[in-house]
Scaffold this motif. Structure first.
Motif, PDB file in Angstrom:
ATOM      1  N   ARG A   1     -14.071  54.844 -53.852  1.00 40.10           N
ATOM      2  CA  ARG A   1     -12.656  55.067 -54.170  1.00 40.10           C
ATOM      3  C   ARG A   1     -11.822  54.931 -52.902  1.00 40.10           C
ATOM      4  N   LYS A   2     -10.585  54.495 -53.078  1.00 41.60           N
ATOM      5  CA  LYS A   2      -9.653  54.352 -51.970  1.00 41.60           C
ATOM      6  C   LYS A   2      -8.428  55.205 -52.300  1.00 41.60           C
ATOM      7  N   GLN A   3      -8.129  56.166 -51.418  1.00 37.39           N
ATOM      8  CA  GLN A   3      -7.028  57.093 -51.646  1.00 37.39           C
ATOM      9  C   GLN A   3      -6.060  57.047 -50.486  1.00 37.39           C
ATOM     10  N   PHE A   4      -4.798  57.312 -50.770  1.00 35.35           N
ATOM     11  CA  PHE A   4      -3.813  57.454 -49.704  1.00 35.35           C
ATOM     12  C   PHE A   4      -3.318  58.885 -49.703  1.00 35.35           C
ATOM     13  N   TRP A   5      -3.407  59.521 -48.548  1.00 36.75           N
ATOM     14  CA  TRP A   5      -2.945  60.895 -48.370  1.00 36.75           C
ATOM     15  C   TRP A   5      -1.782  60.912 -47.392  1.00 36.75           C
ATOM     16  N   ASN A   6      -0.730  61.658 -47.713  1.00 37.71           N
ATOM     17  CA  ASN A   6       0.360  61.951 -46.794  1.00 37.71           C
ATOM     18  C   ASN A   6       0.796  63.377 -47.106  1.00 37.71           C
ATOM     19  N   VAL A   7       0.107  64.324 -46.474  1.00 33.68           N
ATOM     20  CA  VAL A   7       0.261  65.735 -46.815  1.00 33.68           C
ATOM     21  C   VAL A   7       0.664  66.527 -45.571  1.00 33.68           C
ATOM     22  N   SER A   8       1.719  67.311 -45.721  1.00 26.92           N
ATOM     23  CA  SER A   8       2.120  68.228 -44.659  1.00 26.92           C
ATOM     24  C   SER A   8       2.369  69.618 -45.227  1.00 26.92           C
ATOM     25  N   GLY A   9       1.829  69.867 -46.381  1.00 27.67           N
ATOM     26  CA  GLY A   9       1.942  71.166 -47.037  1.00 27.67           C
ATOM     27  C   GLY A   9       1.201  71.129 -48.354  1.00 27.67           C
ATOM     28  N   TYR A  10       0.000  71.671 -48.374  1.00 24.73           N
ATOM     29  CA  TYR A  10      -0.817  71.600 -49.587  1.00 24.73           C
ATOM     30  C   TYR A  10      -0.164  72.309 -50.755  1.00 24.73           C
ATOM     31  N   ASP A  11       0.673  73.299 -50.491  1.00 27.21           N
ATOM     32  CA  ASP A  11       1.307  74.044 -51.581  1.00 27.21           C
ATOM     33  C   ASP A  11       2.351  73.208 -52.312  1.00 27.21           C
ATOM     34  N   ARG A  12       2.774  72.102 -51.723  1.00 28.16           N
ATOM     35  CA  ARG A  12       3.767  71.228 -52.364  1.00 28.16           C
ATOM     36  C   ARG A  12       3.204  69.831 -52.607  1.00 28.16           C
ATOM     37  N   ALA A  13       1.886  69.718 -52.653  1.00 25.20           N
ATOM     38  CA  ALA A  13       1.249  68.407 -52.832  1.00 25.20           C
ATOM     39  C   ALA A  13       1.152  68.034 -54.307  1.00 25.20           C
ATOM     40  N   VAL A  14       1.276  66.746 -54.547  1.00 29.04           N
ATOM     41  CA  VAL A  14       1.150  66.177 -55.885  1.00 29.04           C
ATOM     42  C   VAL A  14       0.072  65.102 -55.820  1.00 29.04           C
ATOM     43  N   VAL A  15      -0.809  65.089 -56.809  1.00 30.45           N
ATOM     44  CA  VAL A  15      -1.854  64.064 -56.904  1.00 30.45           C
ATOM     45  C   VAL A  15      -1.472  63.102 -58.020  1.00 30.45           C
ATOM     46  N   VAL A  16      -1.393  61.815 -57.685  1.00 30.09           N
ATOM     47  CA  VAL A  16      -1.043  60.783 -58.657  1.00 30.09           C
ATOM     48  C   VAL A  16      -2.251  59.875 -58.820  1.00 30.09           C
ATOM     49  N   THR A  17      -2.815  59.840 -60.008  1.00 33.03           N
ATOM     50  CA  THR A  17      -3.939  58.951 -60.309  1.00 33.03           C
ATOM     51  C   THR A  17      -3.368  57.614 -60.766  1.00 33.03           C
ATOM     52  N   LEU A  18      -3.823  56.555 -60.121  1.00 33.83           N
ATOM     53  CA  LEU A  18      -3.269  55.230 -60.387  1.00 33.83           C
ATOM     54  C   LEU A  18      -4.184  54.391 -61.264  1.00 33.83           C
ATOM     55  N   ASP A  19      -3.628  53.379 -61.865  1.00 33.96           N
ATOM     56  CA  ASP A  19      -4.340  52.428 -62.694  1.00 33.96           C
ATOM     57  C   ASP A  19      -5.318  51.622 -61.838  1.00 33.96           C
ATOM     58  N   ALA A  20      -6.392  51.160 -62.429  1.00 34.46           N
ATOM     59  CA  ALA A  20      -7.418  50.404 -61.706  1.00 34.46           C
ATOM     60  C   ALA A  20      -6.878  49.125 -61.077  1.00 34.46           C
ATOM     61  N   ALA A  21      -5.769  48.609 -61.578  1.00 32.68           N
ATOM     62  CA  ALA A  21      -5.187  47.380 -61.035  1.00 32.68           C
ATOM     63  C   ALA A  21      -4.442  47.618 -59.718  1.00 32.68           C
ATOM     64  N   GLU A  22      -4.219  48.870 -59.357  1.00 31.79           N
ATOM     65  CA  GLU A  22      -3.465  49.193 -58.144  1.00 31.79           C
ATOM     66  C   GLU A  22      -4.360  49.155 -56.911  1.00 31.79           C
ATOM     67  N   ARG A  23      -3.730  49.112 -55.755  1.00 36.07           N
ATOM     68  CA  ARG A  23      -4.445  49.037 -54.473  1.00 36.07           C
ATOM     69  C   ARG A  23      -5.241  50.304 -54.180  1.00 36.07           C
ATOM     70  N   PHE A  24      -4.700  51.463 -54.563  1.00 37.73           N
ATOM     71  CA  PHE A  24      -5.348  52.747 -54.342  1.00 37.73           C
ATOM     72  C   PHE A  24      -5.737  53.356 -55.685  1.00 37.73           C
ATOM     73  N   ASP A  25      -6.767  54.204 -55.669  1.00 42.40           N
ATOM     74  CA  ASP A  25      -7.165  54.925 -56.872  1.00 42.40           C
ATOM     75  C   ASP A  25      -6.262  56.124 -57.130  1.00 42.40           C
ATOM     76  N   ARG A  26      -5.807  56.740 -56.035  1.00 39.92           N
ATOM     77  CA  ARG A  26      -4.887  57.859 -56.185  1.00 39.92           C
ATOM     78  C   ARG A  26      -4.093  58.081 -54.916  1.00 39.92           C
ATOM     79  N   LEU A  27      -2.954  58.761 -55.092  1.00 42.41           N
ATOM     80  CA  LEU A  27      -2.077  59.147 -53.998  1.00 42.41           C
ATOM     81  C   LEU A  27      -2.025  60.662 -53.958  1.00 42.41           C
ATOM     82  N   VAL A  28      -2.071  61.224 -52.777  1.00 43.10           N
ATOM     83  CA  VAL A  28      -1.895  62.660 -52.597  1.00 43.10           C
ATOM     84  C   VAL A  28      -0.757  62.806 -51.599  1.00 43.10           C
TER      85      VAL A  28
END
Length: 75
Positions: free
Chosen positions: A28-55
């Motif tokens: 899996r390939k994920q992109f993370w840009n987190v500076s506060g876990y309490d305000r983090a959102v996880v977005v699961t992407l479609d298989a056609a996208e470059r990443f599997d998920r964004l955090v």
């Protein structure tokens, strides 16, 4: 999420209180840009996208989740 194994980072940045970059684990390939876990959102992407998920950290997680789910439902 904080203790979740993220895999190998590359490329990316790791600073105290900041986690940003591409992580590779279990095929899996994920992109993370987190500076506060309490305000983090996880977005699961479609298989056609470059990443599997964004955090990402956002100002208002509930508002962002509602907007994403609303847009997704409109498709």
């Amino acid at each position: 999420m904080r203790n979740e194994p993220k895999g190998r980072r590359g490329p990316g940045l790791g600073l105290p209180g900041k986690l940003s970059g591409t992580y590779h684990a279990d095929g899996r390939k994920q992109f993370w840009n987190v500076s506060g876990y309490d305000r983090a959102v996880v977005v699961t992407l479609d298989a056609a996208e470059r990443f599997d998920r964004l955090v990402i950290t956002v100002d208002d997680p509930n508002e962002v989740v509602d907007a994403i789910n609303g847009a997704r439902g409109a498709l």
